[in-house]
Structures are given as C-alpha cells and as structure tokens.
Design a protein around this motif. Structure first.
Motif: not given
Ligand SMILES: Cc1cc2nc3c(=O)[nH]c(=O)nc-3n(C[C@H](O)[C@H](O)[C@H](O)COP(=O)(O)OP(=O)(O)OC[C@H]3O[C@@H](n4cnc5c(N)ncnc54)[C@H](O)[C@@H]3O)c2cc1C
Length: 411
Positions: A161-169
């Motif tokens: 899954r590609e994750l955005s920065l908010s999903e990463i945090s």
C-alpha cells in the motif's frame, strides 16, 4: 546425520530433521549464531521476493560500485572467483529469470512465515511480530520505483500500500519522519535473530540433536560416490548423511568434493543500540539508503549496505558511518549519539549469482545435501529450508518444487 554450520539455516535443518525422527549432530566452528545469522535486520519478507539478480541492478550497481560509502560496493580486485560470479550475475539479471524466481521465493517466504507461527505457538520466544514493513522514500524517483515494485508484487499476491505522510504517522505515531512518502507491506514480519537461532538450537537439543560448538570441519574424505569421513578440529565423524549449511563458507568446503557452489560474501553491517523510548513500533526501511531499522526485544538495530567482499570480514569505519548517518535523514528522532551502543557488527550474506539458494542433493555425491546461499533472506527462509531438507533427505517429494534451486546448476 551431520549438519555443518550453526546459523539460522543449520539450526532449522537440525530441528526439522530431528522432528522427522533422525539422529542428528550439528558442528559449528564458533558459537551457534556467530555468522551472518547474528546481526541481521531480522525481517521476514515476502516483500523481498525479487531476487538480487534483477533487470536494472547492474546499471545501478555500476553507478555505486566504486563509492565505498554507497549502499552497494565492490572492493576493486582481480579475483577469478569474483569475476566469474559477476559474469554469471550479469547473465541472471533478466526478466525471464525474475519471473521464474519470484513465485518460488514468494511461496518459500509465505510457507516460512506459517512455520514461524507454528514455532512461536510451541512456546518459543524469539520476538516474532506481524506488523509489516514500511519503506520510506525521500525522492520522487525512489518512491515511484517502489510503488511500481509494489504493484508488481501485488500481481504475485503480495500486498503493498502506498501511504501518505499522515497515514505514515498513524502507523508510527511516536516518531517523526522526514520523507516524501512510503510503501507499506503488511504481510511482512520480524524476529530478534540473536534470540531466534539459539532458541531453535535449544529446541533441537531437547529433541536429541547433539550440538558441537568450536568444532571446525577441516576436510571431507570420500569413498567412491560417498562422503565416508568428516575431519574436524575435535575428531572425526562418520555420518550416513551430511548437510552443508555453512553459509558463505559453503563454496570453499564444497570445492574439495568437486562441487562448484559459486557463493560471494555480501558484507553488510549493523549497529545495535539498547532500545530507546522513541523506537519505531514496526520495522522501517530507509529506501534510497537501503538501511533497515528494526525494533527487537530490548534492542533497536540499524542494518544495511552490501559489499562483495569474498570472505573478508574487516570492518570499514566509513561504511559503519554511512549506516549511522543514513538513518536520521529519514527518522530525525533516532540520533545515534544519544543512544546506548550495544554492538557494531558485520556479516557475510551468502550470495549466489542468480539470487537463489542452493537446496537439494548433490548429483555426484550420494550422501550430501546442500542448503546454502540464502543471501538477503536467510532468516525469512530458515524454517522452510529446514522442512524441505528433511523432506529431501527422507526421499519424499518436496512440498515445494526445488527445480530452480538445484545444487549442481553451476557444475
Ligand atoms: C546487514 C544484514 C542484514 C540482513 N537482514 C536480513 C533480514 O532482514 N532478513 C533476512 O531474512 N535475512 C537478512 N540477512 C541475511 C541473513 O542474515 C543470511 O541470509 C543468513 O544469516 C544466512 O544464514 P546461514 O545459516 O546460511 O549462514 P551463517 O549464519 O553465516 O551460518 C553459517 C555457519 O557456518 C559456520 N561454519 C563455516 N565454516 C565452517 C566449518 N568449516 N566448520 C564448521 N562450521 C562452519 C559459520 O561459523 C557460521 O556460523 C541480512 C544480512 C546482513 C549482513
């Protein structure tokens, strides 16, 4: 049965042979888990189903090759073994080989993950976690390449899954991240290797395996098509069957039996710290730098770099520094100078030219089985290798087709 080498592969082989009812001796020239299996990143990675030899790798390697601080390096030297290995590696870097190898590596990895669950359910404590692996990228090119790799994995049933920065945090809330984005592989897991290997050895001993440490194999004596005697620093053995699991040293030992196992040591480094409060909650790979950061039982480990080094184990401080300085570029909270150092380590990944291990019986030696050359995924594939060796030695049809892993493919 005599198993030669007490790394993750050797102890898993001994364990599964004992489970199959065999009488087993394991000889290890140092302590159990004193080779490559000690200081690795501990990742269990279906996501690494693309073999080391893949299209584009040679071009990328040429760019990095002569920079001693880059993620991939070849110490310039005129060595016939190295040149012949590189020639074969170059030939294996093609789409057809990758398409043949990927489903096999995936099947081996997935079955091994299942076996890890079985081992953990038996009460073996070695830090097994199923939290996935997050790959972070600081450059558009790096991120795009990993997203494309993730899509290719998806076609083989490996979730990415590609994750955005908010999903990463959300995934790692207690740690600041300096990156453009990332790709998350939820099926991956991790272990604490320095607990795992001694623990499996302990379980093997409980099932009757004799483990002889500080016992180095010096020579094999042959009688016709059989190994009749194994000469070691602590006396001779006359086993009915021999399993060679000596990692990067397997090629040297096999040579005197007339068996060609081209294995280059792919030297890598790790730096282990006492686990700090702000450790990531899951393993993170700093993408472009190719450095893994793994939270382990009581420890946090940075691991990376690959240098084709033959069997040279000297430590390059420049490469250690490259690993140490690479991580805070992605994870600024992890400042090595503020953490408590446990160990600086290097080890030799047993690398074959086509990126696939040798697993099976040798054609011209009746009582020899080889399980070596697991390169970057020996921990991932340890249990499945042990199970398959037990099947091969018993004369059963292996539960996974081993045709691509033939021991004599470079003979
Ligand atoms: C920096 C780094 C990070 C890594 N990260 C990962 C990861 O995240 N996941 C993963 O799956 N893999 C990883 N790996 C790769 C993994 O560590 C190896 O594939 C694996 O440890 C190989 O296991 P082995 O048992 O074949 O070899 P080894 O662990 O090297 O064991 C071979 C043993 O044989 C013994 N031996 C050699 N010669 C003799 C002799 N003559 N007589 C008796 N004994 C002998 C040696 O002492 C040694 O203990 C990493 C490797 C490195 C370097």
């Amino acid at each position: 049965m005599l198993v030669v080498g007490g790394g993750v592969v050797g102890v898993c082989v001994a364990y599964y042979l004992a489970r199959a009812g065999r009488r087993v001796c394991l000889v290890e020239r140092g302590e159990v888990c004193s080779g490559c299996s000690h200081g690795n990143a501990g990742l269990l990675v279906p996501s690494h189903s693309v073999p080391l030899a893949a299209p584009g790798v040679v071009a990328k390697s040429l760019k990095w090759m002569f920079n001693p601080a880059s993620p991939f390096y070849i110490k310039p030297r005129l060595d016939r073994e190295l040149l012949s290995w590189l020639w074969r590696f170059n030939r294996a870097c093609n789409r057809r080989q990758v398409q043949r190898a990927m489903p096999l590596i995936r099947d081996l990895s997935m079955e091994s993950l299942r076996l890890y669950d079985e081992l953990a359910a038996d009460g073996t404590e070695f830090g097994l976690e199923h939290k996935g692996v997050l790959m972070l990228y600081k450059t558009e090119a790096g991120l795009r390449e990993q997203v494309a790799d993730g899509k290719a994995m998806g076609e083989f049933g490996i979730e990415a899954r590609e994750l955005s920065l908010s999903e990463i945090s959300e995934l790692s809330p207690n740690l600041s991240v300096d990156a453009l984005g990332g790709v998350y592989y939820p099926q991956d897991g991790h272990v604490t290797p320095m607990q795992l290997v001694p623990e499996i050895a302990r379980r093997a001993r409980e099932m009757g395996v004799e483990v002889h440490t500080h016992t180095e194999v010096l020579a094999f004596e042959r009688s016709g098509a059989r190994i009749s005697r194994v000469v070691t620093t602590r006396g001779d053995f006359t086993p009915e069957e021999v399993v060679l699991t000596a990692g990067s040293w397997s090629g040297v030992l096999a040579r005197e039996l007339g068996l060609r196992l081209p294995i280059q040591g792919g030297k890598g480094y790790s730096i282990t710290f006492k686990r700090p409060l702000e450790a990531p909650s899951l393993p993170i790979v700093c993408g472009e730098a190719k450095i893994g950061v793994t939270p382990m039982i009581d420890a946090l480990r940075f691991a990376g770099t690959l240098e084709l080094a033959g069997l040279d184990l000297t430590i390059s401080r420049q490469r250690v520094a490259a690993v140490l300085s690479g991580v805070p570029l992605y994870l600024p909270d992890l400042k090595p100078e503020e953490m408590e150092l446990v160990e600086i380590w290097r080890g030799l990944r047993p690398c074959t030219p086509d990126g696939l291990p040798f697993l099976g019986r040798a054609r011209h030696i009746d009582n020899l089985t080889v399980a070596a050359g697991h390169a970057m995924i020996g921990v991932s594939l340890g249990p499945v290798t042990g199970k398959l060796v037990a099947e091969v030695v018993s004369g059963e049809k292996p539960s996974i087709d081993l045709d691509l892993l033939k021991v004599d493919r470079y003979a």
